[in-house]
Design an enzyme around this catalytic site. Structure first.
Site, short mmCIF file in Angstrom:
data_model
loop_
_atom_site.label_atom_id
_atom_site.label_comp_id
_atom_site.label_asym_id
_atom_site.label_seq_id
_atom_site.Cartn_x
_atom_site.Cartn_y
_atom_site.Cartn_z
N GLU A 114 -0.48 -1.89 5.30
CA GLU A 114 0.46 -1.77 6.42
C GLU A 114 0.36 -0.41 7.08
OE1 GLU A 114 3.76 -0.74 8.79
OE2 GLU A 114 3.44 0.19 6.84
N GLU A 115 -0.04 0.61 6.32
CA GLU A 115 0.03 1.99 6.80
C GLU A 115 -1.16 2.43 7.64
OE1 GLU A 115 2.57 3.70 6.64
OE2 GLU A 115 3.75 3.17 4.87
N ASP A 123 0.81 -1.22 0.00
CA ASP A 123 0.00 0.00 0.00
C ASP A 123 0.85 1.27 0.00
OD1 ASP A 123 0.80 -0.82 2.59
OD2 ASP A 123 -0.66 0.49 3.53
N HIS A 142 7.86 8.82 4.46
CA HIS A 142 6.62 9.60 4.58
C HIS A 142 6.84 11.07 4.24
CE1 HIS A 142 4.28 6.50 7.23
NE2 HIS A 142 5.17 5.90 6.47
#
Length: 400
Positions: A142-143, A83, A368
């Site tokens: 996962e995020e 993702d 990020h």
């Protein structure tokens, strides 16, 4: 001992353009957590072209590829997350920049996916030489807590695995570095939310109010004493308040009637996690009661810490040292979160970091970040590690 023969190494190295091609396609077409419909379909379609595999969909947006080896052995998993993040990419110079507005692969999951896809191709072509069963786990979400790993684990498909391995590309480590360690690798990653209900009033007459700003400020200060005075000093922990909202600019002479506070708690040890939660609740209660305020406090358990199994990690380190002699480091554990912990909580597991940063190319922005990028020269390291672990874990663990 040669864990990857010269012939195998040349075979993997010949696949560099394929892994880059996959990565760039995925980078251009990122999808958010639990929305990876095109991504998972792309993986499913590409993996279904292989011989000697069984491709299934454990959840709506994940993919599982089973390779049955030619010899009996262990049942192991290789995991990659798929993702992306809700971030607008600021890398206009990339010819494969994200085509989806406000979404980008800002954590390297496009690289993880491409690496595992190519490793799966290699392993499928060498199935007869594999001992046991190898499962390529293309994990969604996962995020975004509660995370895709937890959803996959809930299917029960992984309960009888002997071992699960994964790795993460890191822009903060130089290309070629492989960081591995037993025990805690990442932190328990939790969140808290606090609303203080006071009594509003005129700023000129504070005695008529119950000021939630004053109360909130005192609570924040007290929270830090949990770290400095209540925890074992050798147990790392962080309480970060990231939101404090009360009132607005149109009412600068008004004491608001409520304040909202929120933030993150990171710990490595289960006892620290529980102690902090208990102490925070007690401090909130005592402080609010002292001023006559009420409150609503919520503490959210999110990802638990990834804990690398000592025995399996020794095996992986032996494999990594053989393939990449002199490139292994043992850095301190991270305070970041990673939902691979859902696997490591139920199965002996090992997770490590692979360096993918290169300041000379401008590829050293943190994860990020809108300018996050990876050096593609790091990708074959990941393919070789997946292949070497899959081909050698079973016989090496039997030797032990």
């Amino acid at each position: 001992m040669e864990l990857l023969t010269t012939e195998w190494m040349k075979d993997i190295e010949s696949r560099k353009e394929q892994v880059i091609e996959y990565r760039r396609y995925l980078h251009q077409h990122p999808e958010l957590s639990f929305q990876e419909y095109q991504t998972s379909q792309f993986i499913y379609d590409e993996m279904s072209k292989l011989d000697n595999v069984e491709v299934t969909r454990p959840t709506e947006t994940s993919v599982l590829v089973k390779i049955t080896g030619g010899k009996p052995g262990k049942k192991i998993g290789l995991r990659a997350d798929i993702d992306a993040l809700p971030i607008q990419e600021e890398r206009d110079e990339l010819e494969f920049k994200s085509l989806n507005d406000g979404i980008m692969h800002a954590c390297g999951h496009d690289g993880h996916t491409a690496i595992l896809m190519v490793a799966t191709q290699f392993l499928a072509e060498h199935a007869e030489e594999i001992e046991g069963e190898v499962y390529s786990i293309f994990q969604h979400a996962e995020e975004l807590p509660p995370g895709g790993a937890q959803e996959m684990v809930a299917t029960g498909l992984f309960n009888d695995f002997d071992f699960i391995y994964g790795h993460h590309l890191m822009s903060t480590l130089p290309v070629g570095t492989i960081d591995i360690k037993s025990g805690p690798l990442t932190a328990n990653s939790d969140l808290y939310e606090l609303t203080i209900h006071g009594k509003g009033g005129h700023a000129a007459y504070p005695q008529t109010s119950i000021d939630p700003v004053i109360i909130g400020g005192q609570i924040l200060e007290k929270f830090q004493t949990i770290i400095s005075r209540r925890l074992q000093p050798l147990h790392p922990a962080v309480i970060s308040n990231t939101v404090f909202h009360a009132g607005d600019r149109s009412g600068l002479n008004v004491i608001p009637d409520k304040a909202f506070l929120g933030g993150s708690v990171r710990t490595h040890h289960a006892e620290s996690r529980e102690l902090i939660k208990k102490e925070m609740e007690q401090m909130v209660k005592a402080t609010c009661e002292a001023y006559g305020a009420s409150y609503t406090f919520q503490y959210h358990y999110d990802y638990s810490a990834v804990n690398n199994n000592e025995e399996t990690t020794q095996i992986v380190e032996k494999i990594a040292e053989n393939v990449f002699s002199g490139e292994i480091t043992h850095l301190p554990p991270s305070m970041g979160g990673e939902d691979f912990s859902a696997f490591s909580d139920i199965v002996p597991s090992t997770y490590l970091w692979i360096g993918a940063g290169n300041p000379e190319k401008g590829y050293d922005f943190p994860h990020h970040h809108p300018k996050f990028a990876l050096d593609e020269d790091s990708f074959l390291t990941g393919v070789k590690l997946f292949a070497a672990v899959a081909m050698n874990f079973s016989p090496l663990s039997t030797d032990n």
